[in-house]
Design a protein around this motif. Sequence first.
Motif, PDB file in Angstrom:
ATOM      1  N   VAL A  45       1.555   8.919  -7.164  1.00  0.00           N
ATOM      2  CA  VAL A  45       0.348   8.229  -6.705  1.00  0.00           C
ATOM      3  C   VAL A  45       0.378   8.119  -5.186  1.00  0.00           C
ATOM      4  O   VAL A  45       1.354   7.608  -4.617  1.00  0.00           O
ATOM      5  N   PRO A  46      -0.659   8.609  -4.482  1.00  0.00           N
ATOM      6  CA  PRO A  46      -0.676   8.492  -3.017  1.00  0.00           C
ATOM      7  C   PRO A  46      -0.765   7.037  -2.579  1.00  0.00           C
ATOM      8  O   PRO A  46      -1.400   6.215  -3.245  1.00  0.00           O
ATOM      9  N   GLU A  47      -0.123   6.719  -1.455  1.00  0.00           N
ATOM     10  CA  GLU A  47      -0.093   5.351  -0.951  1.00  0.00           C
ATOM     11  C   GLU A  47      -0.584   5.326   0.491  1.00  0.00           C
ATOM     12  O   GLU A  47      -0.508   6.321   1.216  1.00  0.00           O
ATOM     13  N   GLY A  48      -1.085   4.181   0.897  1.00  0.00           N
ATOM     14  CA  GLY A  48      -1.542   4.011   2.275  1.00  0.00           C
ATOM     15  C   GLY A  48      -2.571   2.911   2.369  1.00  0.00           C
ATOM     16  O   GLY A  48      -3.352   2.701   1.426  1.00  0.00           O
ATOM     17  N   SER A  49      -2.578   2.229   3.480  1.00  0.00           N
ATOM     18  CA  SER A  49      -3.528   1.131   3.692  1.00  0.00           C
ATOM     19  C   SER A  49      -4.792   1.593   4.402  1.00  0.00           C
ATOM     20  O   SER A  49      -5.769   0.855   4.481  1.00  0.00           O
ATOM     21  N   THR A  50      -4.790   2.809   4.930  1.00  0.00           N
ATOM     22  CA  THR A  50      -5.975   3.365   5.589  1.00  0.00           C
ATOM     23  C   THR A  50      -6.305   4.715   4.956  1.00  0.00           C
ATOM     24  O   THR A  50      -5.479   5.311   4.248  1.00  0.00           O
ATOM     25  N   ASN A  51      -7.499   5.201   5.261  1.00  0.00           N
ATOM     26  CA  ASN A  51      -7.906   6.498   4.710  1.00  0.00           C
ATOM     27  C   ASN A  51      -6.979   7.618   5.164  1.00  0.00           C
ATOM     28  O   ASN A  51      -6.614   8.493   4.374  1.00  0.00           O
TER      29      ASN A  51
END
Length: 220
Positions: free
Chosen positions: A47-53
């Motif tokens: 699952v990809p993670e990140g708080s921004t696009n």
Amino acid sequence: MDVSTDQELPSEEQDMEARAVSGDRLTFFGDAVVAIALTLLALELPVPEGSTNSELWHSATSHRESYLAFMISFVVIAAHWRSHHRVFRYVTATNTRLTSLTMYWLLTLVVTPFATDVIGGHGAFQARFVFYAVVQFLSCLLFILMVREVPRDGLQRPGTPPELFARSIRRLGMVALGFLISIPVSLFTHWAYLCWIVVPVADSVVDARRGRNGQQGAED
């Protein structure tokens, strides 16, 4: 007290009915295992993670090998299921050899999600690639042996298209050839993946042209 022979031994009709039931059960079991294998493929997707696009996109692209391996495995398993459905809808009985071959074939499908994780990893490309290709080659080979067993022991229903088995063997044979050729190619380039596509597609094009030429010859 005497027991008649008819009571001790099953009649020919009872034996045929039992063989038919075993054929249906084997087909249904195969469908269930294929469904489980496809489900396991999706469960293993990172699952990809990140708080921004941008962070999310960067995380997704960093897992592109895993996503590509997932798509390849999904297509391969789906192709096996289509071939299995195409052939086994005409199978009305089974025997020990066909059952054993089916179990080994299903084992390779269940191992495919694990092989997908392996090939989607980083480093040691050749070893990962060869492992995956060998699993898929064995899967195709086992299915070909299954298909050959059906007409060999007369396990198909009357009226089965005579070309069904030869056509299925040819299709899976070309897929198996693509995986087999890719193994030595992977020692020289990471583009060995293309063998899995080019060989079956090239065979389909040649087969389509041969069919058109045959049709034109018949019309002439």
